[in-house]
Design a protein around this motif. Structure first.
Motif, PDB file in Angstrom:
ATOM      1  N   ASP A 187      73.275   0.179  20.744  1.00 46.51           N
ATOM      2  CA  ASP A 187      71.841   0.373  20.568  1.00 46.51           C
ATOM      3  C   ASP A 187      71.564   1.855  20.772  1.00 46.51           C
ATOM      4  O   ASP A 187      71.305   2.313  21.881  1.00 46.51           O
ATOM      5  CB  ASP A 187      71.070  -0.480  21.569  1.00 46.51           C
ATOM      6  CG  ASP A 187      69.579  -0.565  21.225  1.00 46.51           C
ATOM      7  OD1 ASP A 187      69.196  -0.030  20.171  1.00 46.51           O
ATOM      8  OD2 ASP A 187      68.824  -1.149  22.019  1.00 46.51           O
ATOM      9  N   LEU A 188      71.643   2.617  19.689  1.00 44.73           N
ATOM     10  CA  LEU A 188      71.615   4.069  19.729  1.00 44.73           C
ATOM     11  C   LEU A 188      70.379   4.585  19.000  1.00 44.73           C
ATOM     12  O   LEU A 188      69.997   4.065  17.960  1.00 44.73           O
ATOM     13  CB  LEU A 188      72.889   4.626  19.077  1.00 44.73           C
ATOM     14  CG  LEU A 188      73.111   6.124  19.062  1.00 44.73           C
ATOM     15  CD1 LEU A 188      73.358   6.647  20.468  1.00 44.73           C
ATOM     16  CD2 LEU A 188      74.305   6.471  18.166  1.00 44.73           C
ATOM     17  N   TYR A 189      69.752   5.622  19.566  1.00 40.39           N
ATOM     18  CA  TYR A 189      68.599   6.259  18.941  1.00 40.39           C
ATOM     19  C   TYR A 189      68.971   7.694  18.567  1.00 40.39           C
ATOM     20  O   TYR A 189      69.704   8.371  19.295  1.00 40.39           O
ATOM     21  CB  TYR A 189      67.391   6.263  19.873  1.00 40.39           C
ATOM     22  CG  TYR A 189      66.760   4.899  20.048  1.00 40.39           C
ATOM     23  CD1 TYR A 189      65.694   4.496  19.254  1.00 40.39           C
ATOM     24  CD2 TYR A 189      67.251   4.008  21.001  1.00 40.39           C
ATOM     25  CE1 TYR A 189      65.116   3.245  19.400  1.00 40.39           C
ATOM     26  CE2 TYR A 189      66.678   2.752  21.153  1.00 40.39           C
ATOM     27  CZ  TYR A 189      65.619   2.379  20.355  1.00 40.39           C
ATOM     28  OH  TYR A 189      65.050   1.140  20.503  1.00 40.39           O
ATOM     29  N   MET A 190      68.456   8.112  17.411  1.00 35.11           N
ATOM     30  CA  MET A 190      68.739   9.457  16.929  1.00 35.11           C
ATOM     31  C   MET A 190      67.423  10.152  16.576  1.00 35.11           C
ATOM     32  O   MET A 190      66.598   9.613  15.842  1.00 35.11           O
ATOM     33  CB  MET A 190      69.665   9.411  15.714  1.00 35.11           C
ATOM     34  CG  MET A 190      70.226  10.783  15.324  1.00 35.11           C
ATOM     35  SD  MET A 190      69.204  11.606  14.105  1.00 35.11           S
ATOM     36  CE  MET A 190      69.566  10.621  12.661  1.00 35.11           C
ATOM     37  N   GLN A 191      67.235  11.348  17.128  1.00 38.84           N
ATOM     38  CA  GLN A 191      66.027  12.136  16.910  1.00 38.84           C
ATOM     39  C   GLN A 191      66.387  13.396  16.137  1.00 38.84           C
ATOM     40  O   GLN A 191      67.284  14.144  16.549  1.00 38.84           O
ATOM     41  CB  GLN A 191      65.396  12.524  18.238  1.00 38.84           C
ATOM     42  CG  GLN A 191      64.270  13.533  18.147  1.00 38.84           C
ATOM     43  CD  GLN A 191      62.965  12.914  17.686  1.00 38.84           C
ATOM     44  OE1 GLN A 191      62.474  11.992  18.300  1.00 38.84           O
ATOM     45  NE2 GLN A 191      62.413  13.440  16.616  1.00 38.84           N
ATOM     46  N   VAL A 192      65.715  13.630  15.015  1.00 38.43           N
ATOM     47  CA  VAL A 192      65.906  14.869  14.264  1.00 38.43           C
ATOM     48  C   VAL A 192      64.968  15.928  14.846  1.00 38.43           C
ATOM     49  O   VAL A 192      63.779  15.675  15.044  1.00 38.43           O
ATOM     50  CB  VAL A 192      65.619  14.678  12.774  1.00 38.43           C
ATOM     51  CG1 VAL A 192      65.890  15.976  12.011  1.00 38.43           C
ATOM     52  CG2 VAL A 192      66.471  13.547  12.204  1.00 38.43           C
ATOM     53  N   VAL A 193      65.518  17.101  15.122  1.00 37.72           N
ATOM     54  CA  VAL A 193      64.738  18.211  15.669  1.00 37.72           C
ATOM     55  C   VAL A 193      64.743  19.332  14.633  1.00 37.72           C
ATOM     56  O   VAL A 193      65.778  19.954  14.384  1.00 37.72           O
ATOM     57  CB  VAL A 193      65.310  18.701  17.007  1.00 37.72           C
ATOM     58  CG1 VAL A 193      64.451  19.829  17.571  1.00 37.72           C
ATOM     59  CG2 VAL A 193      65.402  17.553  18.001  1.00 37.72           C
ATOM     60  N   PHE A 194      63.576  19.589  14.031  1.00 40.17           N
ATOM     61  CA  PHE A 194      63.481  20.600  12.984  1.00 40.17           C
ATOM     62  C   PHE A 194      63.111  21.968  13.566  1.00 40.17           C
ATOM     63  O   PHE A 194      62.344  22.069  14.535  1.00 40.17           O
ATOM     64  CB  PHE A 194      62.413  20.211  11.955  1.00 40.17           C
ATOM     65  CG  PHE A 194      62.827  19.093  11.043  1.00 40.17           C
ATOM     66  CD1 PHE A 194      63.823  19.277  10.102  1.00 40.17           C
ATOM     67  CD2 PHE A 194      62.217  17.848  11.125  1.00 40.17           C
ATOM     68  CE1 PHE A 194      64.204  18.249   9.256  1.00 40.17           C
ATOM     69  CE2 PHE A 194      62.588  16.825  10.283  1.00 40.17           C
ATOM     70  CZ  PHE A 194      63.590  17.018   9.354  1.00 40.17           C
ATOM     71  N   ALA A 196      68.615  19.906  14.039  1.00 37.52           N
ATOM     72  CA  ALA A 196      69.611  19.442  14.994  1.00 37.52           C
ATOM     73  C   ALA A 196      69.386  17.949  15.192  1.00 37.52           C
ATOM     74  O   ALA A 196      68.324  17.407  14.845  1.00 37.52           O
ATOM     75  CB  ALA A 196      69.499  20.192  16.317  1.00 37.52           C
ATOM     76  N   PHE A 197      70.383  17.280  15.759  1.00 30.92           N
ATOM     77  CA  PHE A 197      70.316  15.834  15.913  1.00 30.92           C
ATOM     78  C   PHE A 197      70.609  15.476  17.372  1.00 30.92           C
ATOM     79  O   PHE A 197      71.622  15.882  17.933  1.00 30.92           O
ATOM     80  CB  PHE A 197      71.316  15.151  14.974  1.00 30.92           C
ATOM     81  CG  PHE A 197      71.109  15.515  13.536  1.00 30.92           C
ATOM     82  CD1 PHE A 197      70.180  14.841  12.775  1.00 30.92           C
ATOM     83  CD2 PHE A 197      71.828  16.558  12.958  1.00 30.92           C
ATOM     84  CE1 PHE A 197      69.970  15.183  11.443  1.00 30.92           C
ATOM     85  CE2 PHE A 197      71.634  16.902  11.631  1.00 30.92           C
ATOM     86  CZ  PHE A 197      70.694  16.214  10.874  1.00 30.92           C
ATOM     87  N   LYS A 198      69.684  14.729  17.948  1.00 32.33           N
ATOM     88  CA  LYS A 198      69.792  14.334  19.344  1.00 32.33           C
ATOM     89  C   LYS A 198      70.006  12.824  19.417  1.00 32.33           C
ATOM     90  O   LYS A 198      69.202  12.045  18.898  1.00 32.33           O
ATOM     91  CB  LYS A 198      68.529  14.725  20.099  1.00 32.33           C
ATOM     92  CG  LYS A 198      68.493  14.290  21.548  1.00 32.33           C
ATOM     93  CD  LYS A 198      67.174  14.694  22.192  1.00 32.33           C
ATOM     94  CE  LYS A 198      67.077  14.195  23.633  1.00 32.33           C
ATOM     95  NZ  LYS A 198      65.785  14.553  24.247  1.00 32.33           N
ATOM     96  N   PHE A 199      71.106  12.424  20.044  1.00 33.87           N
ATOM     97  CA  PHE A 199      71.433  11.008  20.205  1.00 33.87           C
ATOM     98  C   PHE A 199      71.231  10.611  21.665  1.00 33.87           C
ATOM     99  O   PHE A 199      71.601  11.362  22.583  1.00 33.87           O
ATOM    100  CB  PHE A 199      72.894  10.742  19.815  1.00 33.87           C
ATOM    101  CG  PHE A 199      73.232  11.112  18.400  1.00 33.87           C
ATOM    102  CD1 PHE A 199      73.160  10.167  17.397  1.00 33.87           C
ATOM    103  CD2 PHE A 199      73.615  12.399  18.074  1.00 33.87           C
ATOM    104  CE1 PHE A 199      73.469  10.494  16.090  1.00 33.87           C
ATOM    105  CE2 PHE A 199      73.935  12.738  16.768  1.00 33.87           C
ATOM    106  CZ  PHE A 199      73.858  11.781  15.777  1.00 33.87           C
ATOM    107  N   TYR A 200      70.675   9.440  21.871  1.00 35.07           N
ATOM    108  CA  TYR A 200      70.539   8.965  23.243  1.00 35.07           C
ATOM    109  C   TYR A 200      70.542   7.438  23.270  1.00 35.07           C
ATOM    110  O   TYR A 200      70.161   6.770  22.305  1.00 35.07           O
ATOM    111  CB  TYR A 200      69.282   9.525  23.909  1.00 35.07           C
ATOM    112  CG  TYR A 200      67.976   9.236  23.213  1.00 35.07           C
ATOM    113  CD1 TYR A 200      67.197   8.134  23.547  1.00 35.07           C
ATOM    114  CD2 TYR A 200      67.519  10.083  22.198  1.00 35.07           C
ATOM    115  CE1 TYR A 200      65.997   7.889  22.906  1.00 35.07           C
ATOM    116  CE2 TYR A 200      66.316   9.845  21.557  1.00 35.07           C
ATOM    117  CZ  TYR A 200      65.559   8.740  21.911  1.00 35.07           C
ATOM    118  OH  TYR A 200      64.375   8.494  21.269  1.00 35.07           O
TER     119      TYR A 200
END
Length: 337
Positions: free
Chosen positions: A249-256, A310-314
């Motif tokens: 159960d992984l979330y990914m946030q795109v940071v522009f 950039a891509f942030k996974f949490y």
């Protein structure tokens, strides 16, 4: 505190018989460690090696460096043919080079230097311990004040595509470790134990929780402009290569645009995987995904655009572990700034 004693040859209880003796160093000793055929002796600001220990006439202490040392002997571990330790300026290694009797002292922890500096500035408040996980090529060092601070560092030794070797570092939090050690049991399996401030002993690196508490994990990729910062890129799909041992159960946030506050950042997307791929002889019916690959490529649609990203996974929970191997981004050039 600045003397090393060695016992009679082949008798580790006799410090007065033939072959025994001692050597004196110019400063207090913080740790000793055998490496290949040499005994390295660490002080806070110097490193020496004891040579010819079986030759009473030629036994000697040879200086390696007088510019740096080891702050705590419990941080010294052998990994990947090197000795890694916490010095007064960060993590370093003693690496034997191809030239005989030459020693290379190199910094291996530049990526976490700011975090390590905080530990060094307050080292009198912490109990330090470390372990080498051979099966994972990992060096782990923990520091704890017995109360609110229960942190550590994990360095994974990897080999690049060009054959060079180096450490990738991460920060560990929430693991209460006062002492830790590993060994190989009768079945040649590596077992690691840790002890906490309350006197409990735990299996380290086993299970999917911190003694019943959720595990939080986070990884942030570097910012990338894909070769041209002036071109705006519109995201289409994100392809993630990963290996999982069960449900993810992984979330990914795109940071522009380096998290520019003037730009609207898209919401996080969920990457959900139901179970581990089925492996013959191991898989259980109803608990594994039949027909899946060992390292599936998960394709996720994305939205938004920017000049860099950039891509942030949490993740947070008590699910089996997973490994992110890499990712591939499908973009469309939208215009030049």
């Amino acid at each position: 505190p600045n003397t090393v004693y060695y016992s009679k040859t082949n008798d580790f209880d006799d410090f007065a018989g033939t072959g025994s003796g001692n050597v004196v160093l110019p400063e207090a000793i913080t740790g000793i460690k055998t490496f290949r055929d040499t005994l390295y002796i660490f002080g806070e600001t110097s490193i020496h090696k004891l040579v010819n220990i079986n030759d009473s006439v030629n036994v000697a202490v040879v200086s390696v460096t007088n510019n740096l040392g080891c702050v705590d002997g419990y941080t010294i571990q052998e990994i990947g043919g090197d000795l890694v330790f916490l010095s007064n300026d960060g993590f370093r290694s003693v690496a034997a080079t191809e030239r005989i009797d030459d020693v290379d002292l190199s910094s291996v922890g530049k990526a976490v230097s700011p975090l390590v500096k905080f530990v060094l500035d307050n080292k009198s408040d912490y109990t330090l311990s470390s372990v080498s996980l051979r099966a994972k090529n990992q060096y782990r060092m923990f520091y704890s004040d017995g109360d609110s601070v229960q942190h550590g560092f994990c360095g994974t030794l990897i080999t690049g595509q060009d054959g060079s070797r180096g450490f990738q570092w991460s920060e560990l939090r929430g693991i209460n470790v006062r002492s830790i050690g590993s060994y190989y049991d009768d079945s040649e399996a590596e077992v690691t134990y840790q002890g906490d401030e309350a006197g409990w002993v735990y299996l380290h690196d086993t299970g999917n929780s911190f003694n019943g508490q959720d595990i939080e994990a986070e990884w942030h990729s570097p910012d990338s402009h894909f070769g041209d910062l002036g071109v705006r890129k519109t995201l289409h799909y994100f392809n993630l290569a990963m290996t999982n041992e069960g449900q993810v159960d992984l979330y990914m946030q795109v940071v522009f645009d380096f998290a520019d506050r003037n730009n609207t950042q898209p919401p996080p997307v969920q990457i959900e995987i139901s179970g581990a791929p089925a492996i013959f002889g191991v898989a259980e019916f109803g608990a594994a995904d039949f027909g899946d690959t060992s390292s599936p490529l998960r394709r996720t649609p994305l939205q938004g655009s920017g000049h860099s990203m950039a891509f942030k996974f949490y993740s947070k929970g008590q699910l089996p572990p997973h490994i992110i191997h890499g990712y591939h981004v499908e973009i469309m050039p939208s215009g030049r700034k």
